[in-house]
Structures are given as C-alpha cells and as structure tokens.
Design a protein around this motif. Sequence first.
Motif, mmCIF file in Angstrom:
data_model
loop_
_atom_site.group_PDB
_atom_site.id
_atom_site.type_symbol
_atom_site.label_atom_id
_atom_site.label_comp_id
_atom_site.label_asym_id
_atom_site.label_seq_id
_atom_site.Cartn_x
_atom_site.Cartn_y
_atom_site.Cartn_z
ATOM 1 N N CYS A 126 65.126 18.281 36.688
ATOM 2 C CA CYS A 126 65.357 17.419 35.089
ATOM 3 C C CYS A 126 64.531 18.777 34.616
ATOM 4 O O CYS A 126 64.057 18.685 32.805
ATOM 5 C CB CYS A 126 63.482 16.586 34.687
ATOM 6 S SG CYS A 126 63.996 15.416 35.868
ATOM 7 N N LYS A 127 64.310 19.975 34.480
ATOM 8 C CA LYS A 127 64.400 21.215 34.257
ATOM 9 C C LYS A 127 63.135 21.458 33.739
ATOM 10 O O LYS A 127 62.580 22.009 33.066
ATOM 11 C CB LYS A 127 65.445 21.705 32.632
ATOM 12 C CG LYS A 127 66.761 21.094 33.209
ATOM 13 C CD LYS A 127 67.489 22.495 34.245
ATOM 14 C CE LYS A 127 69.069 22.034 33.537
ATOM 15 N NZ LYS A 127 69.098 22.381 35.371
ATOM 16 N N TRP A 128 62.056 20.658 34.558
ATOM 17 C CA TRP A 128 61.014 21.043 34.198
ATOM 18 C C TRP A 128 60.270 22.323 35.520
ATOM 19 O O TRP A 128 60.684 22.475 36.545
ATOM 20 C CB TRP A 128 59.973 19.554 35.116
ATOM 21 C CG TRP A 128 59.867 18.589 33.426
ATOM 22 C CD1 TRP A 128 60.681 18.252 32.730
ATOM 23 C CD2 TRP A 128 58.974 17.827 33.190
ATOM 24 N NE1 TRP A 128 60.610 17.662 31.583
ATOM 25 C CE2 TRP A 128 59.317 16.991 32.242
ATOM 26 C CE3 TRP A 128 57.722 17.917 33.608
ATOM 27 C CZ2 TRP A 128 58.117 15.920 31.212
ATOM 28 C CZ3 TRP A 128 56.553 17.045 32.821
ATOM 29 C CH2 TRP A 128 57.066 16.138 32.158
ATOM 30 N N CYS A 129 59.586 23.180 35.316
ATOM 31 C CA CYS A 129 58.686 23.763 36.684
ATOM 32 C C CYS A 129 57.060 23.244 36.609
ATOM 33 O O CYS A 129 56.277 22.600 35.725
ATOM 34 C CB CYS A 129 58.847 25.132 35.604
ATOM 35 S SG CYS A 129 57.711 25.596 33.821
ATOM 36 N N SER A 130 56.253 23.696 37.430
ATOM 37 C CA SER A 130 55.279 23.856 37.516
ATOM 38 C C SER A 130 54.594 23.677 36.170
ATOM 39 O O SER A 130 53.357 22.921 36.110
ATOM 40 C CB SER A 130 54.684 25.622 38.546
ATOM 41 O OG SER A 130 55.225 25.263 39.557
ATOM 42 N N LEU A 131 54.589 24.480 35.323
ATOM 43 C CA LEU A 131 53.868 24.646 34.490
ATOM 44 C C LEU A 131 53.963 23.052 32.902
ATOM 45 O O LEU A 131 53.277 23.026 32.888
ATOM 46 C CB LEU A 131 53.828 26.029 33.476
ATOM 47 C CG LEU A 131 53.886 27.364 34.098
ATOM 48 C CD1 LEU A 131 53.735 28.375 33.084
ATOM 49 C CD2 LEU A 131 52.352 27.135 34.659
ATOM 50 N N HIS A 132 55.316 22.678 32.695
ATOM 51 C CA HIS A 132 55.367 21.341 32.719
ATOM 52 C C HIS A 132 54.514 20.262 32.549
ATOM 53 O O HIS A 132 53.988 19.766 32.189
ATOM 54 C CB HIS A 132 56.786 20.826 32.451
ATOM 55 C CG HIS A 132 57.543 22.020 32.076
ATOM 56 N ND1 HIS A 132 58.429 23.370 32.770
ATOM 57 C CD2 HIS A 132 58.057 22.500 30.290
ATOM 58 C CE1 HIS A 132 58.545 23.730 31.356
ATOM 59 N NE2 HIS A 132 58.623 23.435 30.477
ATOM 60 N N TYR A 133 54.275 21.131 34.648
ATOM 61 C CA TYR A 133 53.699 18.996 35.397
ATOM 62 C C TYR A 133 52.345 19.623 35.476
ATOM 63 O O TYR A 133 51.712 18.379 35.247
ATOM 64 C CB TYR A 133 54.114 19.231 36.355
ATOM 65 C CG TYR A 133 55.663 18.851 36.695
ATOM 66 C CD1 TYR A 133 55.567 17.335 36.653
ATOM 67 C CD2 TYR A 133 56.756 19.090 37.767
ATOM 68 C CE1 TYR A 133 57.036 16.774 37.630
ATOM 69 C CE2 TYR A 133 57.691 18.763 37.617
ATOM 70 C CZ TYR A 133 57.925 17.209 37.491
ATOM 71 O OH TYR A 133 59.253 16.577 37.465
ATOM 72 N N ALA A 134 51.581 20.789 34.946
ATOM 73 C CA ALA A 134 50.271 20.967 34.984
ATOM 74 C C ALA A 134 50.203 20.549 33.365
ATOM 75 O O ALA A 134 49.070 20.391 32.766
ATOM 76 C CB ALA A 134 49.738 22.233 35.178
ATOM 77 N N ALA A 135 50.667 21.125 32.471
ATOM 78 C CA ALA A 135 50.482 20.498 31.277
ATOM 79 C C ALA A 135 50.521 19.319 30.735
ATOM 80 O O ALA A 135 49.873 18.036 30.775
ATOM 81 C CB ALA A 135 51.398 21.083 30.273
#
Length: 160
Positions: A126-135
């Motif tokens: 989905c083009k999400w990185c760890s920072l997306h999930y963390a945010a």
Amino acid sequence: MLDLQMPNSFGETALLLAVKGRHNECIRALMYQKSGRGKKINVNWRNNQTNATALMLACNQGDLPVVLALLKANADSRFSDRYNKTAIMYACENDTDASAAIVKAILQHEVSFTARRTLIEAVDTCKWCSLHYAARSGVLARFPWELLGGASYAINEIAT
C-alpha cells in the motif's frame, strides 16, 4: 525422530504456532531445540500462506519478551510478508509501551545507521512505511529518533 521444524498443512511450524498462541515457555524451549535434522530450529521460518515469520507475529502481538528472545536467536527483521510488511511495521501498528520498546529493540539490533534507515523506509504493497503506521497508531510520539540521528535529521533525510 520427531522433526520440530516440519510445518503443518498451513506452513506453520511448532515455533510459529507457539508464538501465535502466546505460549512463552514453549517458545523458549523450541528456540533451543534441534530439528529432526540435528540443526537448530529456524527462527526465520515463513508461513507458506502469508510469508509471516515468528518475529512478525510477536511484533503484531506486542510481545516484547518474545521479540527480544527471537532477536537474540538471530531472527531477521528485514524479512517481509506477502504484503511486504516487515516486523517493525507490525510493531508500529500499536500505540503501547511494549510496541515502542519493540521498535527500539529492532532498530538497536541493526548495526548501522543505513540498515536502520532502510528498515524505516521500506514500504508495503500500500506504499506505507513504518512511519505511516506509527503516525496512525500514535506510537510515533515515542519513536526512538536518537537511533536515526535525531527527529529533524531523520525526517528531513527520509523526506528527500
């Protein structure tokens, strides 16, 4: 001889099932057993349906003691599942003290700044990185920026 590394029809080994069931004593016992072939249990075994590893499952559950034990047994945090999600992405999905500690432990396990940055920058399908999930979860407020050179440096570097 019984082969503890032999997967069931879903591709799950005894270790994966123990992690799923949160059976910590079984997990510790299995990690130091030998498979039927006389080798240590492969802590990086992947479920053949999802490609998930025991480390991914433990991160998803927020199980810090199991994550630490798996990392000590050389679990590889760089592997990704069929959605290209890594263990650190699973840890970032939850805003708990355990998840924040797991993120820090995984980043500390990587020996170089470049390896840590690569883990953080990896993207899933989905083009999400760890920072997306963390945010999204809120754990970003407790992110171990010091392991990435400080917050402003890390954000500026990742953004470029």
